[in-house]
Design a protein around this motif. Structure first.
Motif, mmCIF file in Angstrom:
data_model
loop_
_atom_site.group_PDB
_atom_site.id
_atom_site.type_symbol
_atom_site.label_atom_id
_atom_site.label_comp_id
_atom_site.label_asym_id
_atom_site.label_seq_id
_atom_site.Cartn_x
_atom_site.Cartn_y
_atom_site.Cartn_z
ATOM 1 N N ASN A 52 0.323 -2.651 0.637
ATOM 2 C CA ASN A 52 -0.498 -3.070 -0.503
ATOM 3 C C ASN A 52 -0.055 -4.435 -0.993
ATOM 4 O O ASN A 52 0.758 -5.108 -0.346
ATOM 5 C CB ASN A 52 -0.489 -2.017 -1.627
ATOM 6 N N GLU A 53 -0.581 -4.840 -2.143
ATOM 7 C CA GLU A 53 -0.310 -6.180 -2.651
ATOM 8 C C GLU A 53 1.130 -6.382 -3.094
ATOM 9 O O GLU A 53 1.554 -7.505 -3.346
ATOM 10 C CB GLU A 53 -1.255 -6.506 -3.820
ATOM 11 N N TRP A 54 1.906 -5.315 -3.185
ATOM 12 C CA TRP A 54 3.317 -5.407 -3.546
ATOM 13 C C TRP A 54 4.230 -5.167 -2.348
ATOM 14 O O TRP A 54 5.437 -4.993 -2.521
ATOM 15 C CB TRP A 54 3.655 -4.445 -4.679
ATOM 16 N N GLY B 187 -4.687 -0.378 4.006
ATOM 17 C CA GLY B 187 -4.388 -0.701 2.611
ATOM 18 C C GLY B 187 -4.909 -2.051 2.199
ATOM 19 O O GLY B 187 -6.034 -2.428 2.503
ATOM 20 N N GLN B 188 -4.057 -2.811 1.509
ATOM 21 C CA GLN B 188 -4.414 -4.124 0.990
ATOM 22 C C GLN B 188 -3.527 -5.205 1.614
ATOM 23 O O GLN B 188 -2.429 -4.925 2.104
ATOM 24 C CB GLN B 188 -4.252 -4.150 -0.529
ATOM 25 N N LYS B 189 -4.002 -6.445 1.579
ATOM 26 C CA LYS B 189 -3.228 -7.567 2.097
ATOM 27 C C LYS B 189 -1.873 -7.643 1.412
ATOM 28 O O LYS B 189 -1.769 -7.474 0.193
ATOM 29 C CB LYS B 189 -4.007 -8.864 1.875
ATOM 30 N N THR B 190 -0.822 -7.933 2.183
ATOM 31 C CA THR B 190 0.528 -7.969 1.644
ATOM 32 C C THR B 190 0.783 -9.237 0.829
ATOM 33 O O THR B 190 -0.043 -10.142 0.779
ATOM 34 C CB THR B 190 1.570 -7.844 2.763
ATOM 35 N N ARG B 191 1.965 -9.310 0.224
ATOM 36 C CA ARG B 191 2.267 -10.308 -0.803
ATOM 37 C C ARG B 191 2.352 -11.742 -0.272
ATOM 38 O O ARG B 191 2.025 -12.697 -0.979
ATOM 39 C CB ARG B 191 3.589 -9.946 -1.485
ATOM 40 N N GLY B 192 2.845 -11.932 0.944
ATOM 41 C CA GLY B 192 3.024 -13.279 1.478
ATOM 42 C C GLY B 192 4.292 -13.949 0.983
ATOM 43 O O GLY B 192 4.335 -15.173 0.835
ATOM 44 N N VAL C 10 -7.530 -1.674 8.378
ATOM 45 C CA VAL C 10 -8.472 -0.912 7.551
ATOM 46 C C VAL C 10 -8.195 -1.280 6.101
ATOM 47 O O VAL C 10 -7.215 -0.827 5.511
ATOM 48 C CB VAL C 10 -8.304 0.607 7.758
ATOM 49 N N ARG C 11 -9.040 -2.136 5.548
ATOM 50 C CA ARG C 11 -8.835 -2.554 4.154
ATOM 51 C C ARG C 11 -9.344 -1.449 3.228
ATOM 52 O O ARG C 11 -10.518 -1.051 3.298
ATOM 53 C CB ARG C 11 -9.560 -3.865 3.865
ATOM 54 N N ASP D 82 -4.021 10.539 -3.420
ATOM 55 C CA ASP D 82 -3.703 9.207 -2.900
ATOM 56 C C ASP D 82 -4.646 8.932 -1.735
ATOM 57 O O ASP D 82 -4.427 9.399 -0.624
ATOM 58 C CB ASP D 82 -2.236 9.182 -2.447
ATOM 59 N N ASN D 83 -5.729 8.186 -1.995
ATOM 60 C CA ASN D 83 -6.739 7.983 -0.966
ATOM 61 C C ASN D 83 -6.230 7.156 0.217
ATOM 62 O O ASN D 83 -6.669 7.346 1.353
ATOM 63 C CB ASN D 83 -8.001 7.346 -1.558
ATOM 64 N N GLN D 84 -5.281 6.246 -0.026
ATOM 65 C CA GLN D 84 -4.730 5.463 1.081
ATOM 66 C C GLN D 84 -3.889 6.344 2.001
ATOM 67 O O GLN D 84 -4.003 6.267 3.231
ATOM 68 C CB GLN D 84 -3.901 4.297 0.537
ATOM 69 N N LEU D 85 -3.051 7.187 1.435
ATOM 70 C CA LEU D 85 -2.263 8.111 2.250
ATOM 71 C C LEU D 85 -3.177 9.088 2.980
ATOM 72 O O LEU D 85 -2.970 9.375 4.173
ATOM 73 C CB LEU D 85 -1.267 8.878 1.383
ATOM 74 N N ASN D 86 -4.205 9.577 2.300
ATOM 75 C CA ASN D 86 -5.128 10.502 2.955
ATOM 76 C C ASN D 86 -5.838 9.847 4.134
ATOM 77 O O ASN D 86 -6.068 10.487 5.172
ATOM 78 C CB ASN D 86 -6.155 11.025 1.953
ATOM 79 N N LYS D 87 -6.176 8.554 3.994
ATOM 80 C CA LYS D 87 -6.802 7.843 5.104
ATOM 81 C C LYS D 87 -5.806 7.700 6.250
ATOM 82 O O LYS D 87 -6.180 7.833 7.431
ATOM 83 C CB LYS D 87 -7.259 6.450 4.639
ATOM 84 N N GLY D 88 -4.544 7.441 5.913
ATOM 85 C CA GLY D 88 -3.522 7.349 6.949
ATOM 86 C C GLY D 88 -3.366 8.646 7.709
ATOM 87 O O GLY D 88 -3.237 8.644 8.948
ATOM 88 N N ILE D 89 -3.402 9.755 6.999
ATOM 89 C CA ILE D 89 -3.302 11.061 7.652
ATOM 90 C C ILE D 89 -4.511 11.310 8.553
ATOM 91 O O ILE D 89 -4.380 11.820 9.687
ATOM 92 C CB ILE D 89 -3.179 12.182 6.598
ATOM 93 N N GLU D 90 -5.677 10.904 8.069
ATOM 94 C CA GLU D 90 -6.906 11.058 8.877
ATOM 95 C C GLU D 90 -6.808 10.271 10.176
ATOM 96 O O GLU D 90 -7.143 10.785 11.258
ATOM 97 C CB GLU D 90 -8.095 10.587 8.058
ATOM 98 N N ILE D 91 -6.351 9.016 10.085
ATOM 99 C CA ILE D 91 -6.232 8.179 11.287
ATOM 100 C C ILE D 91 -5.157 8.717 12.217
ATOM 101 O O ILE D 91 -5.352 8.805 13.439
ATOM 102 C CB ILE D 91 -5.923 6.728 10.878
ATOM 103 N N ALA D 92 -4.012 9.107 11.668
ATOM 104 C CA ALA D 92 -2.927 9.628 12.486
ATOM 105 C C ALA D 92 -3.345 10.909 13.219
ATOM 106 O O ALA D 92 -2.968 11.128 14.367
ATOM 107 C CB ALA D 92 -1.701 9.886 11.628
#
Length: 414
Positions: free
Chosen positions: A318-320, A342-347, A387-388, A401-411
């Motif tokens: 995510n952004e952090w 997730g989201q683009k990282t901090r850079g 996957v943004r 946690d929709n991001q974790l749930n998406k990760g579980i779906e993909i995995a």
């Protein structure tokens, strides 16, 4: 606290000397112009009140255009929430206005122990209202009272958070280091590794802890893994151990550059290719090897061999997601070793050191540049996910946690 003009002169001279000698100039800043600007601001800073003096130096440092560039006191009041209460904040709309929402809450950290959960809304700290863009700061060694409410609720509750006392070192500022790694099974054959920090100067203890976590997951039948790097604060070379579990052999992760090598020019293919040491003995040999030579190197994974979850990895960012965690995510992306969600990282991807500058003040300064194995810089750009997916405030309000749930779906589909 007061600071006499002679002490201020000492601090300003030390900062100028350190920047010109050690700063990694990845942004191509003209040091002559920067130094002239510092000299021009000096009379004003000598006569300013303490808060304005500190703010003025921080403004000068922003002109260097690099991350990991911080002026702070050993009893700093300017650290980010994740560095003190082990929780990050996100600017979200609430009832027609902007509010801070707790996003990443690190297990066993001060915020977690106080009962704060992701999705909770922060209203005030010590009786003072806080709303974006003003970030609340929590002080090392102090107790704070927060007014927090649940999403969709008008009723707030007071929560007391005690921030432990921590002292800074040359390797790190005075931050509260969170527990890392944390692991569990989250589905049939799916393990979760949450890594919010890479502790230690060289990461050897972290590597041992990661080995134990991976071994436990494999004993429990893990053949897919989700690496949760959301909110990761960065840290040490321990990230190399994590990257090494993602591939069987020795692959280049990226290369570090000293200011001298960056100025003089270089050929990435000619840099020494160095696998991260796995033991203290190997570490000592490596340190001796580079004791009197330029420390620009191409860093390699450690060749840990095949793992049951390789090529079936999902990374959450995510952004952090900062620094060393961004190096891991980019390594996975460049070598197609994982699906990033997730989201683009901090850079914020530079190697830093901390220097004393007098009167209890420190300067954190980037002293190494970092470039990917393909020669790209992540500084100021970050890593884009495959996957943004924005975190769902509504889901967090329901404890999901929709991001974790998406990760579980993909995995599950790998």
């Amino acid at each position: 606290m007061t600071l006499e003009p002679r002490n201020r002169i000492e601090i300003l001279k030390a900062i100028k000397k350190l920047v010109l000698a050690n700063h990694i100039n990845v942004a191509g800043v003209d040091y002559d112009i920067w130094a002239k600007h510092l000299d021009e601001r000096t009379p004003e800073l000598l006569n300013a009140d303490l808060a304005s003096f500190e703010a003025g130096i921080r403004q000068l440092l922003t002109e260097l255009k690099t991350s990991h560039t911080v002026f702070y006191h050993s009893l700093s009041k300017e650290l980010l929430p994740q560095h003190t209460i082990n929780a990050s904040l996100k600017d979200v709309p609430q009832d027609g206005c902007r509010r801070w929402m707790f996003l990443d809450v690190f297990e066993d950290g001060p915020a977690h122990k106080a009962g704060i959960k992701p999705g909770d809304i922060l209203e005030a700290v010590d009786g003072e209202d806080y709303a974006p863009p003003t970030t609340p700061h929590f002080v090392i060694g102090q107790i704070h009272t927060l007014l927090v409410r649940k999403p969709r609720s008008d009723i707030g509750s007071e929560i007391t958070i005690a921030v432990p006392i921590r002292k800074g070192t040359k390797q790190r500022p005075p931050i509260v280091e969170p527990k890392s790694p944390i692991h569990q099974m989250v589905g049939h054959g799916i393990g979760l590794l949450r890594i919010v920090y890479f502790p230690g100067a060289f990461g050897l203890s972290f590597a041992n802890a990661l080995d134990d976590a991976v071994d436990d997951l494999k004993r429990r039948g893990c053949d897919r893994v989700i690496l949760d790097l959301r909110g990761n604060m960065g840290g040490s070379l321990g990230f190399v151990r994590l990257a090494s579990y993602m591939c069987a052999g020795r692959l280049p992760i990226g290369h570090s550059l000293t200011p001298t090598r960056l100025r003089s020019g270089y050929d990435p293919d000619a840099l020494p290719r160095v696998p991260m040491p796995s033991t203290r003995a190997e570490l000592l040999l490596t340190l001796a090897r580079f004791a009197v030579r330029d420390k620009s190197v191409m860093l390699l994974t450690q060749g840990l061999g095949p793992q049951p979850f390789q090529n079936r990895i999902v990374i959450l960012v995510n952004e952090w997601t900062n620094s060393a965690a961004e190096m891991v995510a980019n390594f996975a992306a460049e070598n197609r070793l994982a699906t990033i969600v997730g989201q683009k990282t901090r850079g914020n991807v530079l190697g830093a050191a901390n220097f004393r500058v007098g009167s209890g003040y420190w300067l954190r300064l980037p002293v190494f540049g970092w470039f990917t194995s393909k020669g790209h810089t992540l500084e100021g750009t970050g890593v884009e996910p495959d996957v943004r997916l924005e975190i769902s405030v509504e889901a967090l309000a329901e404890g999901a946690d929709n991001q974790l749930n998406k990760g579980i779906e993909i995995a599950s589909a790998l």
